[in-house]
Design a protein around this motif. Structure first.
Motif, PDB file in Angstrom:
ATOM      1  N   PRO A  46       0.843  -1.618  -0.208  1.00 23.94           N
ATOM      2  CA  PRO A  46      -0.088   0.169  -0.217  1.00 23.94           C
ATOM      3  C   PRO A  46       1.058   0.869   0.022  1.00 23.94           C
ATOM      4  O   PRO A  46       1.979   1.089   0.513  1.00 23.94           O
ATOM      5  CB  PRO A  46      -0.625  -0.480   1.306  1.00 23.94           C
ATOM      6  CG  PRO A  46      -0.908  -1.727   1.662  1.00 23.94           C
ATOM      7  CD  PRO A  46      -0.260  -2.149   0.854  1.00 23.94           C
ATOM      8  N   ALA A  47       0.581   2.203  -0.456  1.00 28.19           N
ATOM      9  CA  ALA A  47       1.356   3.567  -1.033  1.00 28.19           C
ATOM     10  C   ALA A  47       1.393   4.035   0.844  1.00 28.19           C
ATOM     11  O   ALA A  47       0.553   3.985   1.507  1.00 28.19           O
ATOM     12  CB  ALA A  47       0.760   4.259  -1.433  1.00 28.19           C
ATOM     13  N   GLY A  48       2.446   5.045   1.003  1.00 28.38           N
ATOM     14  CA  GLY A  48       3.085   5.482   2.504  1.00 28.38           C
ATOM     15  C   GLY A  48       3.489   4.192   2.981  1.00 28.38           C
ATOM     16  O   GLY A  48       3.451   4.692   4.261  1.00 28.38           O
ATOM     17  N   VAL A  49       3.929   2.596   2.759  1.00 28.40           N
ATOM     18  CA  VAL A  49       3.690   1.426   4.152  1.00 28.40           C
ATOM     19  C   VAL A  49       5.161   2.088   3.382  1.00 28.40           C
ATOM     20  O   VAL A  49       5.676   1.443   2.446  1.00 28.40           O
ATOM     21  CB  VAL A  49       3.342   0.650   3.826  1.00 28.40           C
ATOM     22  CG1 VAL A  49       3.784  -0.497   4.746  1.00 28.40           C
ATOM     23  CG2 VAL A  49       1.765   0.868   3.773  1.00 28.40           C
ATOM     24  N   THR A  50       6.369   2.101   5.150  1.00 33.21           N
ATOM     25  CA  THR A  50       7.261   2.186   4.594  1.00 33.21           C
ATOM     26  C   THR A  50       8.013   0.660   5.404  1.00 33.21           C
ATOM     27  O   THR A  50       9.458   0.340   5.098  1.00 33.21           O
ATOM     28  CB  THR A  50       8.557   3.139   5.463  1.00 33.21           C
ATOM     29  OG1 THR A  50       7.656   3.267   7.057  1.00 33.21           O
ATOM     30  CG2 THR A  50       7.437   4.421   4.891  1.00 33.21           C
ATOM     31  N   GLU A  51       7.075  -0.179   6.365  1.00 26.37           N
ATOM     32  CA  GLU A  51       7.453  -0.889   7.551  1.00 26.37           C
ATOM     33  C   GLU A  51       6.727  -2.427   6.994  1.00 26.37           C
ATOM     34  O   GLU A  51       5.371  -1.516   7.590  1.00 26.37           O
ATOM     35  CB  GLU A  51       8.461  -0.887   8.716  1.00 26.37           C
ATOM     36  CG  GLU A  51       9.729  -0.067   8.424  1.00 26.37           C
ATOM     37  CD  GLU A  51      10.373   0.334  10.037  1.00 26.37           C
ATOM     38  OE1 GLU A  51      10.786  -1.114  10.324  1.00 26.37           O
ATOM     39  OE2 GLU A  51      10.161   0.896  10.686  1.00 26.37           O
ATOM     40  N   ILE A  52       6.935  -3.419   7.054  1.00 25.14           N
ATOM     41  CA  ILE A  52       5.762  -4.507   7.491  1.00 25.14           C
ATOM     42  C   ILE A  52       6.404  -5.476   8.259  1.00 25.14           C
ATOM     43  O   ILE A  52       6.932  -5.966   8.045  1.00 25.14           O
ATOM     44  CB  ILE A  52       5.394  -5.483   6.263  1.00 25.14           C
ATOM     45  CG1 ILE A  52       4.859  -3.970   5.242  1.00 25.14           C
ATOM     46  CG2 ILE A  52       4.988  -6.159   6.530  1.00 25.14           C
ATOM     47  CD1 ILE A  52       4.161  -4.294   3.979  1.00 25.14           C
ATOM     48  N   ALA A  63       3.298   3.215   8.372  1.00 26.56           N
ATOM     49  CA  ALA A  63       3.015   4.068   7.176  1.00 26.56           C
ATOM     50  C   ALA A  63       3.030   5.746   8.065  1.00 26.56           C
ATOM     51  O   ALA A  63       1.545   6.556   7.735  1.00 26.56           O
ATOM     52  CB  ALA A  63       1.353   3.420   6.817  1.00 26.56           C
ATOM     53  N   PRO A  64       3.648   5.983   7.804  1.00 27.55           N
ATOM     54  CA  PRO A  64       4.186   7.945   8.111  1.00 27.55           C
ATOM     55  C   PRO A  64       3.041   8.316   6.894  1.00 27.55           C
ATOM     56  O   PRO A  64       2.762  10.068   7.424  1.00 27.55           O
ATOM     57  CB  PRO A  64       5.255   8.235   8.345  1.00 27.55           C
ATOM     58  CG  PRO A  64       6.520   7.095   7.415  1.00 27.55           C
ATOM     59  CD  PRO A  64       5.345   6.230   7.833  1.00 27.55           C
ATOM     60  N   GLY A  65       3.155   7.848   5.602  1.00 28.08           N
ATOM     61  CA  GLY A  65       2.510   8.510   4.203  1.00 28.08           C
ATOM     62  C   GLY A  65       0.787   8.353   3.843  1.00 28.08           C
ATOM     63  O   GLY A  65       0.995   8.150   3.101  1.00 28.08           O
TER      64      GLY A  65
END
Length: 220
Positions: A46-52, A63-65
């Motif tokens: 998903p857009a904005g997700v930086t870590e899973i 998802a800070p964005g």
């Protein structure tokens, strides 16, 4: 494994909850579902997700964005899809064979605690396929599930101040390969010449969640 797909599925409102300022925690209910959800999200991030970050019964998504509302809905839908029974013939996780020199400082003590000989400990450790459950403790530190119950021994009463990278160890129901030098209280069975963490690689961790692992005894 208890809590299989579909067991005790919470309502959507309880499926995804806030975790800190930029995180959402998805309740999966089992490690198997966590692995499926992790794979779904990485295949179509998903857009904005930086870590899973998958765990034993949850997946943390940072998802800070992202817009929280739409992302929450998408994660709930993905979690429902991950809970669906896997189709027959679904591809298992990739297999990684880890070579090990079984000369660890705690090998004899593990043998004594388990009522086995040192050779039998090695046979038990190499005799079954393990699966990476999740990463934690340190970057690239993979908790390997499925360890032979005979090797379920407690951690050291006093952790070592430094364990070298490549050390192969057991503690409780898990095994692991230390990705880098760090303090540690797991019992050392041996050492592997195979690096399992490289910050220049993509991904940097060789042992990622869902990966199947076989240990293979080698000479030093």
């Amino acid at each position: 494994m208890s809590g299989g797909p579909g067991a005790g599925t919470p309502p959507d409102g309880a499926l995804v909850r806030a975790a800190g300022e930029h995180g959402l925690l998805v309740e999966t209910g089992s490690l198997e579902v966590s692995h499926r959800l992790d794979a779904l999200l990485r295949a179509d991030r998903p857009a904005g997700v930086t870590e899973i970050v998958p765990g034993p019964a949850t997946v943390l998504v940072v998802a800070p964005g992202a817009e929280p509302g739409p992302l929450r809905s998408r994660l709930a839908a993905a979690a429902r899809a991950a809970r669906a029974p896997a189709p027959d013939g679904a591809a298992p996780g990739r297999l990684v064979t880890v070579p090990v020199v079984y000369d660890g400082a705690d090998l004899d003590e593990v043998a004594a605690l388990s009522g086995l000989t040192a050779g039998e400990v090695v046979e038990r450790h190499t005799g079954r396929e393990l699966v990476v459950g999740w990463l934690g403790f340190a970057p690239g530190f993979a908790y390997l599930t499925g360890l032979d119950p005979a090797l379920h021994v407690p951690r050291l009463a006093t952790p070592r101040t430094s364990v070298p990278a490549g050390a192969v160890a057991v503690a409780g129901p898990y095994s692991a390969v230390y990705p880098s030098a760090s303090p540690g209280g797991w019992r050392l069975l041996g050492r592997s010449p195979m690096p399992v963490w490289d910050v220049a690689a993509d991904p940097p961790a060789v042992l990622t969640p869902g990966t199947r692992v076989r240990f293979r005894a080698v000479t030093g």
